[in-house]
Design a protein around this motif. Structure first.
Motif, mmCIF file in Angstrom:
data_model
loop_
_atom_site.group_PDB
_atom_site.id
_atom_site.type_symbol
_atom_site.label_atom_id
_atom_site.label_comp_id
_atom_site.label_asym_id
_atom_site.label_seq_id
_atom_site.Cartn_x
_atom_site.Cartn_y
_atom_site.Cartn_z
ATOM 1 N N LYS A 71 -35.402 -17.202 12.027
ATOM 2 C CA LYS A 71 -35.487 -16.738 10.643
ATOM 3 C C LYS A 71 -36.286 -15.434 10.585
ATOM 4 N N LEU A 72 -35.846 -14.529 9.729
ATOM 5 C CA LEU A 72 -36.584 -13.287 9.542
ATOM 6 C C LEU A 72 -37.937 -13.571 8.910
ATOM 7 N N GLN A 74 -40.926 -13.440 6.383
ATOM 8 C CA GLN A 74 -40.895 -13.369 4.929
ATOM 9 C C GLN A 74 -42.111 -12.583 4.445
ATOM 10 N N CYS A 80 -43.131 -6.610 -0.921
ATOM 11 C CA CYS A 80 -41.799 -6.297 -1.448
ATOM 12 C C CYS A 80 -41.873 -5.313 -2.614
ATOM 13 N N ASP A 151 -29.529 -4.998 2.778
ATOM 14 C CA ASP A 151 -29.388 -6.442 2.997
ATOM 15 C C ASP A 151 -30.472 -6.974 3.927
ATOM 16 N N THR A 152 -30.762 -6.244 4.985
ATOM 17 C CA THR A 152 -31.805 -6.659 5.931
ATOM 18 C C THR A 152 -33.170 -6.682 5.244
ATOM 19 N N ASN A 154 -33.780 -7.022 2.063
ATOM 20 C CA ASN A 154 -33.812 -8.089 1.059
ATOM 21 C C ASN A 154 -33.966 -9.475 1.687
ATOM 22 N N ARG A 155 -33.486 -9.660 2.913
ATOM 23 C CA ARG A 155 -33.674 -10.960 3.577
ATOM 24 C C ARG A 155 -35.149 -11.212 3.880
ATOM 25 N N HIS A 156 -35.949 -10.149 3.968
ATOM 26 C CA HIS A 156 -37.392 -10.316 4.160
ATOM 27 C C HIS A 156 -38.087 -10.701 2.852
ATOM 28 N N CYS A 157 -37.411 -10.486 1.733
ATOM 29 C CA CYS A 157 -38.038 -10.736 0.423
ATOM 30 C C CYS A 157 -37.426 -11.921 -0.318
ATOM 31 N N ILE A 158 -36.738 -12.792 0.382
ATOM 32 C CA ILE A 158 -36.101 -13.953 -0.264
ATOM 33 C C ILE A 158 -37.152 -14.842 -0.922
ATOM 34 N N GLU A 163 -35.777 -8.331 -5.288
ATOM 35 C CA GLU A 163 -34.634 -7.678 -4.655
ATOM 36 C C GLU A 163 -34.908 -6.177 -4.592
#
Length: 171
Positions: A71-72, A74, A80, A151-152, A154-158, A163
């Motif tokens: 998992k990336l 967070q 973010c 996209d990459t 944003n996957r760190h900011c889930i 966003e």
């Protein structure tokens, strides 16, 4: 009833010779093969059930570990938000070499405050593209490159619920 008689050695006790004997009585045993098979089958079922349960637990634990491992990272909400501010700042790079260098130094210093270095690296790539465009070096990135970077990031900011929007860089 079966009677087994065993004779032991002749011993001398109080100057008299006598035979010492032991009598053992045993009851005949029933040779019930059906009950043996039933017990054996029950043990096999129990062993199979325990083995299957252990396999399921190990598989679930392995899947969880694999997911966590791949998992990336967070980023925090603060990281973010700072990332979006850095992207917004890249839309307004000043003109002139001295002003661009000052902006670049300031941007690098602000980016170093991010705790998540992976998100910072993604923002750094975007800043590099914007900086190259401001200096007139190279060609702007394609829309797909910007979208992939967005996209990459944003996957760190889930988990932070933020966003990040990376606008297209145009010359």
């Amino acid at each position: 009833m079966l009677i087994d008689e065993q004779y032991r050695r002749t011993t001398r006790k109080n100057s008299k010779n006598y035979l010492e004997g032991i009598m053992a009585v045993s009851a005949p045993t029933l040779n019930n093969e059906a009950s043996d098979k039933k017990a054996s089958t029950g043990r096999k079922i129990l062993f199979g059930t325990v083995s299957a349960a252990l396999a399921v637990v190990l598989a679930a634990g392995g899947a969880y570990w694999w997911h966590q491992h791949n998992k990336l990272s967070q980023a925090s909400m603060v990281d973010c938000q700072l990332a979006q501010k850095l992207v917004d700042s890249a839309q307004h790079i000043p003109d002139g070499t001295a002003a661009i260098d000052k902006w670049e130094k300031s941007e690098r210093q602000r980016r170093s405050q991010m705790k998540d270095g992976y998100l910072g690296a993604n923002i750094s790539v975007y800043d590099g593209w914007a900086l190259g465009n401001a200096k007139g070096q190279g060609t702007p990135p394609s829309k797909s490159d910007v979208k992939q970077l967005e996209d990459t990031a944003n996957r760190h900011c889930i988990e932070a619920g933020i966003e990040i929007s990376l606008p297209q860089i145009t010359s």
